[in-house]
Design a protein around this motif. Structure first.
Motif, PDB file in Angstrom:
ATOM      1  N   ASN B   8      12.468  43.761 124.671  1.00  0.00           N
ATOM      2  CA  ASN B   8      13.130  44.020 123.398  1.00  0.00           C
ATOM      3  C   ASN B   8      12.196  43.784 122.217  1.00  0.00           C
ATOM      4  O   ASN B   8      12.176  44.559 121.271  1.00  0.00           O
ATOM      5  CB  ASN B   8      14.374  43.148 123.250  1.00  0.00           C
ATOM      6  N   VAL B 233      24.376  46.345 114.970  1.00  0.00           N
ATOM      7  CA  VAL B 233      24.233  47.150 116.180  1.00  0.00           C
ATOM      8  C   VAL B 233      23.150  46.539 117.063  1.00  0.00           C
ATOM      9  O   VAL B 233      23.305  46.394 118.278  1.00  0.00           O
ATOM     10  CB  VAL B 233      23.840  48.591 115.824  1.00  0.00           C
ATOM     11  N   LEU B 234      22.053  46.160 116.422  1.00  0.00           N
ATOM     12  CA  LEU B 234      20.926  45.622 117.173  1.00  0.00           C
ATOM     13  C   LEU B 234      21.303  44.321 117.868  1.00  0.00           C
ATOM     14  O   LEU B 234      20.900  44.062 118.990  1.00  0.00           O
ATOM     15  CB  LEU B 234      19.734  45.384 116.243  1.00  0.00           C
ATOM     16  N   LEU B 235      22.100  43.502 117.178  1.00  0.00           N
ATOM     17  CA  LEU B 235      22.429  42.188 117.735  1.00  0.00           C
ATOM     18  C   LEU B 235      23.295  42.286 118.973  1.00  0.00           C
ATOM     19  O   LEU B 235      23.449  41.329 119.709  1.00  0.00           O
ATOM     20  CB  LEU B 235      23.128  41.329 116.677  1.00  0.00           C
ATOM     21  N   CYS B 236      23.867  43.452 119.196  1.00  0.00           N
ATOM     22  CA  CYS B 236      24.674  43.609 120.395  1.00  0.00           C
ATOM     23  C   CYS B 236      23.771  43.669 121.624  1.00  0.00           C
ATOM     24  O   CYS B 236      24.143  43.218 122.693  1.00  0.00           O
ATOM     25  CB  CYS B 236      25.519  44.868 120.274  1.00  0.00           C
ATOM     26  N   SER B 237      22.573  44.225 121.467  1.00  0.00           N
ATOM     27  CA  SER B 237      21.698  44.310 122.643  1.00  0.00           C
ATOM     28  C   SER B 237      20.430  43.470 122.519  1.00  0.00           C
ATOM     29  O   SER B 237      19.654  43.390 123.452  1.00  0.00           O
ATOM     30  CB  SER B 237      21.337  45.764 122.939  1.00  0.00           C
ATOM     31  N   THR B 238      20.192  42.840 121.355  1.00  0.00           N
ATOM     32  CA  THR B 238      19.041  41.945 121.241  1.00  0.00           C
ATOM     33  C   THR B 238      19.510  40.637 120.615  1.00  0.00           C
ATOM     34  O   THR B 238      20.653  40.524 120.205  1.00  0.00           O
ATOM     35  CB  THR B 238      17.948  42.511 120.305  1.00  0.00           C
ATOM     36  N   THR B 239      18.590  39.686 120.518  1.00  0.00           N
ATOM     37  CA  THR B 239      18.927  38.446 119.822  1.00  0.00           C
ATOM     38  C   THR B 239      18.173  38.405 118.497  1.00  0.00           C
ATOM     39  O   THR B 239      17.207  39.144 118.304  1.00  0.00           O
ATOM     40  CB  THR B 239      18.516  37.214 120.650  1.00  0.00           C
TER      41      THR B 239
END
Lengths: 301, 424
Positions: B8, B233-239
């Motif tokens: 990521n 949106v990003l925080l759903c698949s990354t930290t």
């Protein structure tokens, strides 16, 4: 099969403000679930905890039967309330980037985005920059971004906001087709008409607390047939003083009213025919909107 | 919440890098800066060449200075010395009266701009070893220095002759001594020649501006993501940590790319032109200086970009962040003010302390290394403190970033920021 999402007495506060308080709900696989509530009720805060963006101060969140993990989140698609895309990048570059973060290869995300673009009639827009797109178009892109990795749980915050009727219809069709292939869908909204048409279950929250949870039909029937519409000629003033009436909207020759619990609609009809010339008298199941307004305004009483 | 996924971080960094490298401002700064650099290097050389000297004189007219004195012989000695050293640059005349009327008259001439100034050399001036130059042209520093040394020469010569020294030997005895600087074999100091100094100062300024501009770039990029709500949106698949790391690495690579392009351009130019090859070798910058430059740039960038990222996350617009920006930039501004003092006195207590202070070290310790070998323990200490500070900054700023990117609406107060730090 365990519930797709399970919230158990979760609580979240920001500073002194309690956004979500003691909230529990459960979404079964293959269900469309509506999270309802007025603005500021805590819908977005609840959703954020459900998909691991924030952590609850207290309570338990489980998705696919287990505490939130990265692997579990890879099976979730999220459409946030405010549309978030890189404005200066092309649609394709945006989707490739988000697809990669969701674990796809560039080739796979290309292939899937093209299929979706075909279906939503936006093929010609793939190579354009996001900033050139209309709001509705951007929303479609966002929608594709949430679905690219074929998630089992789809979480959408106000998906219908800002869509015209044609696009709303298109979105509704897609959601229903996703449901038929077994996906669980949760969406938040304050628009009741969509919920009535789409949802199997709902949770109505107000000021961070659940005020109504369960299957849509159960809720409606438990609420009882206490809504009456009367078309009449004459002086309707007696309706306001009638002990059986809990609330009343009188338009002069048309009245909408709600009976008190336990009141008999037949008795009201008899009173009405005695005082008025009644052209129509109809006892109805409450619309979700009426329940919503009833529940939300009742808090102030 | 989870461990860092390098995949990521890589994806985020790659996007950041691609987008930044394609911007017009990147292309502009990458290709215009070398032109400016070349100009900066060539200009000083131009100025010191005799043909160009005339360009920098006031309309070509020599300065008209009157030396009023009761000892014309002494004044003539000084005048002779001036014309021997500086030719016709100065039009000096000797006035053998030091009366009050004479002074008044000279002042009048000065007012009418018939002369540019007068030097008052009376008996008192000779005993106090101090003369008064009355002039409107306060900026003629070179003249002031030259006049001082010519007068010193004249006083000394006069005394020698009075003491019985053979008049014919005076000039040879008082001839000025020049110091010629040669670089020692082990030193990697580049400050032994004027051109070397120019290069080092240029590198120091590039360091300063790069740290500032790439730090601000990270801040703006974070704000943009926050404003467009894509962060969610990003925080759903990354930290948050992956996002921040990717962003810092991606933007930092842009900076390194820019320097790489510059070095490649220099190398290409050198391979094509003997002239440029000679010019570069004449600059006498040791390769180790470039190595230290990259090292300090990377460390300084890590420190400042982490801080700027957290500011970008905490605020919604550049305007809102202004007040905090100033606090962050303060050590860099202090460092930039120390650039010249450090060049001239690299071993003063102030230079040593400020070069070890982590927030200034990338600029000032690099400069000290380049101009004058500092003791190894000082280099080691500054590295150690810098690394420790970077570690701290990543932890502290990571927390602010994590909370900040999801906070919209009103500007957070200092107290709220502190709470994010504790609970973030």
């Amino acid at each position: 099969m365990p519930p797709t999402v399970e919230l158990e007495r979760i609580r979240k506060s920001y500073g002194g403000y309690v956004a979500v308080d003691d909230l529990s709900l459960s979404i079964s696989p293959g269900q469309i679930f509506g999270l309802l509530g007025p603005n500021g009720a805590g819908k977005t805060s609840t959703i954020r905890m459900m998909i691991g963006i924030t952590e609850p101060d207290a309570g338990v969140v489980r998705i696919f039967g287990a505490p939130i993990s990265r692997a579990a989140l890879m099976r979730v698609g999220y459409l946030p309330e405010e549309r978030g895309l890189y404005r200066r990048m092309t649609v394709r570059a945006n989707l490739e980037f988000l697809g990669q973060l969701a674990g796809l290869s560039i080739a796979t995300s290309d292939q899937r985005m093209e299929a979706w673009a075909e279906r939503l009639e936006i093929v010609d827009w793939l190579e354009r920059r996001v900033e050139e797109l209309s709001k509705g178009m951007q929303q479609k892109i966002q929608f594709i971004a949430a679905l690219l990795h074929e998630p089992e749980l789809i979480v959408m915050d106000e998906p219908f906001a800002g869509l015209d009727p044609v696009n709303s219809m298109q979105l509704k069709d897609v959601l229903l087709s996703l449901k038929t292939i077994g996906k669980s869908i949760l969406f938040s909204t304050h628009r009741m008409d969509q919920v009535e048409k789409l949802c199997d279950s709902i949770c109505l929250i107000d000021r961070g607390r659940a005020v109504l949870t369960g299957g849509l039909s159960d809720i409606k029937s438990s609420y009882g047939r206490r809504f009456v519409q009367i078309d009449y000629d004459g002086d309707g003033a007696f309706l306001a003083d009638n002990p059986m009436v809990e609330s009343l909207n009188d338009y002069g020759n048309h009245a909408e009213l709600q009976l008190k619990p336990g009141a008999d609609s037949q008795a009201l009809l008899r009173d009405a025919t005695a005082a008025l010339r009644v052209r129509r008298f109809q006892v109805m199941e409450p619309s979700l909107e009426q329940i919503f307004i009833d529940r939300v305004t009742r808090r102030d009483v | 919440m989870f461990e860092i996924s390098l995949r990521n971080v890589w994806i985020v960094a790659k996007r950041e890098y691609r987008e930044r490298v394609r911007t017009r401002s990147f292309l502009l700064s990458t290709f215009v800066t070398p032109i400016l650099m070349t100009t900066f290097l060539i200009l000083p050389t131009l100025i010191t060449t005799s043909t160009a000297r005339g360009m920098f004189r006031d309309s070509g007219r020599p300065l008209r200075i009157v030396m009023a004195t009761d000892n014309p012989a002494l004044a003539e000695l000084a005048r002779g010395e001036m014309s021997r050293e500086w030719g016709s640059q100065y039009n000096l005349s000797v006035d053998s009266s030091v009366s009050n009327q004479e002074r008044q008259q000279l002042t009048n001439q000065l007012d009418l701009e018939a002369i540019d100034g007068y030097v008052w050399i009376d008996g008192d001036a000779r005993t106090r070893k101090e003369v008064v130059l009355t002039t409107r042209r306060l900026g003629e520093f070179a003249f002031q220095q030259r006049m001082a040394s010519a007068l010193s020469y004249a006083f000394a010569a006069e005394r020698l002759v009075k003491g019985g020294y053979p008049a014919g030997d005076v000039a040879a005895t008082l001839a000025r001594v020049d110091v010629k600087v040669v670089r020692s074999g082990t030193s990697f100091s580049a400050f032994n020649a004027l051109r070397g100094a120019a290069v080092v100062l240029l590198l120091v300024f590039i360091m300063f501006f790069s740290l500032l501009s790439y730090g601000v770039m990270v801040m703006r990029s974070v704000m943009e993501e926050k404003a467009s709500r894509i962060t969610e949106v990003l925080l759903c698949s990354t930290t948050a940590n992956e996002l921040m790391s990717g962003k810092i690495l991606g933007t930092g690579s842009v900076g390194l790319t820019q320097m790489g392009v510059w070095i490649a351009m220099a190398a290409f130019a050198a391979s094509r032109s003997v002239y440029i090859r000679t010019a570069i070798s004449v600059l006498e910058v040791a390769p180790s200086v470039l190595l230290y430059f990259v090292l300090f740039y990377v460390l300084g960038y890590l420190l400042y970009s982490a801080i700027f990222a957290s500011v970008g996350a905490a605020f919604n617009s550049v305007d809102e962040a202004q007040q905090w920006n100033f606090v962050i930039i303060l050590p860099l501004i202090a460092a930039s003010a120390m650039i010249l003092p450090t060049a001239t006195t690299p071993n003063s207590m102030v230079s040593i302390v400020s070069s070890i202070f982590p927030f200034c070290a990338p600029v000032l310790m690099f400069e000290r290394i380049a101009v004058h070998d500092p003791p190894a323990w000082q280099i080691a200490l500054s590295f150690f403190l810098l690394l420790a500070t970077i570690g701290m900054a990543l932890i502290v700023c990571g927390r602010i970033y994590r909370v900040g990117i999801l906070m919209y609406g009103k500007r957070p107060s200092a107290r709220e920021l502190a709470r994010w730090l504790r609970h973030g």
